[in-house]
Design an enzyme around this catalytic site. Structure first.
Site, PDB file in Angstrom:
ATOM      1  CG  ASP A 259     -47.160 -21.523 -19.684  1.00 31.82           C
ATOM      2  OD1 ASP A 259     -48.243 -21.880 -19.219  1.00 31.82           O
ATOM      3  OD2 ASP A 259     -46.876 -21.553 -20.898  1.00 31.82           O
ATOM      4  CG  ASP A 349     -51.449 -26.237 -20.421  1.00 34.09           C
ATOM      5  OD1 ASP A 349     -52.094 -25.771 -21.373  1.00 34.09           O
ATOM      6  OD2 ASP A 349     -50.427 -25.714 -19.956  1.00 34.09           O
TER       7      ASP A 349
END
Lengths: 430, 258
Positions: A259, A349
């Site tokens: 990420d 997320d």
């Protein structure tokens, strides 16, 4: 992009005086499903925070430091509100996952069946072999995710919108119908409720159909948010069930690193996706991001309102949230005009936060670990949003939270738990 | 053990704290954030004290029960001291953040006062402390079993719940007094807070003689509550005005919402 960005291009006598920012963001990672590679929700952390201190404008153009001071004050106020607007859905998602894990035993049962993305088994005798297998599983999983992301970015770059929309619709269809059917079945089995197929059919049909409409077309904001939270929770439950123990932890760590790289490095796929979307001034796909946006204008003459509602109309088919102009509340014209675009957080997320907390709840019957991970993730999210307010650009939402979460999981599980158990046994209080 | 025990003990332990949260903190985003940050600081302090205890246990004689108990007592004292240290660290952090915000915004008033921060952070510490002490016990109380079947006390759950409630409220009072004492540089007050925390923890060494541990704890709770009330600016006059609902004029005069 999102509708807010197209709004910003409207200049009137008020907006010309102050700058409005729309930071973009994202940590974008298409997740894979059980069956055919339909990429499901990708993630993104986006903050479209724009503020127009009407008071400064009303002064007839305050001096720059004043305008900046006002903006900082409003930044803090709005910043805190945005943090809470994200805390609540993240907390809800985690609560749903933890409640399910603790009550429905299906999601905690050890199964030999694994995802095709984690082919190496962890039922080996030696620790070294198990570690090796989990690392290999992680490598495979991450490469699948990287390939999917790059595929998505390539599709987006070459404007194959139909393909992308089809892909998203297929994956959300599967989540809303098939996974929720499985979930309902397991809940009934746990509580030993007798149910007939026609009733279940009606329930699932309604649930799924309304969900598809809310997510991909228009619907009340809160209903859309609720559906997004639910599908994130379902996805997280699937991961918790089918990822082997050690692989799950290594994957969580590796995903945070990915990420970070994908969003911040200049050639990262997610960064390219966001930049392309920004260039084209389009919103990123619905069904991939959770938006807490409340677009409301206060007061103001009508030309501004019609200008504002037009862009909304334009992008409505690709914009999940519905903001009909009638929602604007009108106050007296001399009140300051504020616009709050809210914050956006990618669904991935939500999914990975919930996977972490769910795994913490699943392994061992210990609530202290779950609580510690929960607080750690919230603090990580808070810090990420703080950084977002400072840097005002796309930021990955996973690294800080997952790092805190992992640190607190392992340390609470190995260090704090024996200490607290001993204290509770003697009934000592600290 | 039944659902009645579970719900009863949960509400006893967390009732006042949740009520405080719902009525005073839930609507203000900034306060919620500082509450969670306070909980985080408490967690970190617990982490460090557990680490030290764990290391000391590993290098000690695991067979000797007396030594283990001694180590546990040492762990408790260390944990209390670390908690207060982290409370001080949180105070310093908040001061610095507040100063930074003040210079940034160039305004006279800060969005949140140091007294509100003291209350909120104390409650955050209390929430986390109470949760860690009692949540596992509550989870067990919902399941099957018989309390005290091996000759232990039968009031285990109830006493745990009452103790937890006392600890949560105490943390809140300690927070208020501590921050106020740090603001006014009254170090004897800070020492008094630390000593009273140690005292409360050491009183629990007498469990399961619950009378000996719970009653003095509640006395200390009451005293700390009075002290916190006075250091937060309360007085008998204020109290009377509030109770007879005549404080609206006073608040209006001071431009504060009720």
């Amino acid at each position: 992009m999102n509708a807010s960005d197209s709004d910003e291009d409207i200049y009137n006598e008020r907006s010309a005086l102050v700058r409005s920012e729309s930071p973009a963001l994202p940590s974008y990672i298409p997740d894979s499903d059980l069956t055919p590679p339909s990429g499901t929700p990708t993630k993104r952390l986006k903050a479209g925070i724009s503020r127009r201190p009407g008071a400064a404008a009303a002064d007839g153009g305050g001096s720059d430091p004043e305008v900046e001071a006002e903006e900082e004050e409003l930044t803090l106020k709005y910043g805190a509100k945005h943090v809470i607007m994200l805390f609540i859905p993240v907390t809800l998602c985690m609560v749903v996952v933890v409640a399910t894990i603790k009550s429905v035993s299906f999601y905690m049962e050890k199964t030999d069946q694994q995802l095709i993305y984690t082919p190496f088994t962890e039922n080996t005798s030696s620790v070294g072999r198990r570690l090796l297998n989990s690392v290999l599983n992680t490598i495979i999983m991450i490469s699948v995710i990287v390939v999917m992301t790059i595929f998505l970015v390539v599709l987006y770059k070459y404007r194959c919108y139909k393909f992308i929309h089809g892909w998203l619709i297929l994956s959300s269809l599967m989540l809303l119908f098939w996974f929720s059917f499985m979930y309902l079945g397991e809940v009934f089995r746990t509580y030993n409720l007798a149910m007939d197929y026609p009733t279940v059919g009606v329930i699932i049909w309604n649930f799924g159909a309304v969900g598809m409409i809310c997510i991909h077309w228009k619907g009340p904001l809160q209903l859309q948010q609720a559906y997004l939270i639910l599908i994130s929770a379902l996805m997280a439950l699937v991961f918790i069930k089918y990822l082997p123990e050690w692989s799950a932890w290594v994957i969580l760590g590796a995903i945070s690193v990915y990420d970070l790289v994908a969003v911040l490095s200049p050639k990262g796929p997610l960064r390219m996706l966001v930049e392309t979307a920004q260039e084209r001034n389009e919103p990123i796909f619905p069904a991939l991001i959770y938006s807490s946006a409340m677009v409301w204008t206060v007061g103001m003459a009508s030309p501004n309102e019609t200008q504002r509602s037009e862009p909304d109309e334009e992008v409505e088919q690709s914009d999940g949230r519905a903001e009909p102009p009638s929602r604007h509340s009108r106050l007296l014209p001399e009140d300051e005009m504020e616009e709050d675009r809210g914050v956006k957080l990618g669904l991935g997320d939500f999914i990975f936060y919930s996977v972490l907390v769910g795994k913490a709840a699943a392994t061992g019957g210990d609530w202290n670990t779950t609580l510690a991970c929960f607080v750690a993730i919230l603090i990580g999210l808070c810090l990420t949003l703080l950084l977002l307010a400072i840097f005002k650009k796309a930021l990955p939402a996973l690294p800080i939270s997952i790092t805190f979460g992992l640190v607190f999981y392992f340390s609470t599980d190995f260090l704090v738990q024996p200490f607290m158990d001993n204290l509770a046994a003697h009934q000592f209080y600290i | 053990m039944t659902a009645a025990v579970f719900f009863g003990c949960t509400f006893i332990a967390f009732g006042p704290a949740i009520a405080l949260f719902l009525f005073t903190i839930a609507r203000e985003p900034l306060r919620v954030i500082f509450l969670i940050a306070g909980a985080f600081f408490w967690l970190v302090s617990l982490l460090f004290s557990s680490l030290v205890w764990f290391i000391s246990v590993q290098i000690s004689n695991k067979e000797s029960a007396a030594q283990q108990k001694g180590l546990l007592i040492f762990g408790v004292v260390l944990s209390v001291l670390l908690q207060e240290t982290f409370r001080f660290a949180y105070y310093k952090l908040l001061k610095k953040a507040n100063e930074g915000l003040l210079t940034l915004s160039q305004e006279e008033t800060m969005p949140i006062s140091i007294r509100q921060l003291a209350y909120v952070s104390g409650l955050g510490f209390g929430f986390m402390s109470g949760a860690f002490s009692v949540v596992n016990i509550l989870a067990d109380s919902a399941g099957p079993g018989t309390v005290g079947i091996h000759g232990d006390s039968q009031h285990y759950f109830l006493s745990s719940a009452f103790m937890t409630m006392a600890i949560i409220l105490l943390h809140m009072f300690w927070g208020v007094v501590f921050f106020d004492a740090c603001e006014k540089q009254r170090w004897w007050a800070v020492a008094a807070v630390v000593i009273s925390h140690l005292l409360v923890s050491c009183l629990t060494f007498q469990n399961p003689e619950y009378v000996a541990s719970l009653v003095p704890t509640y006395v200390i709770l009451f005293l700390m509550g009075v002290w916190a009330f006075y250091s937060a600016g309360g007085s008998l006059k204020n109290l009377k005005l509030c109770l007879t609902c005549k404080d609206k004029d006073l608040l209006l005069a001071n431009h504060r919402p009720r």
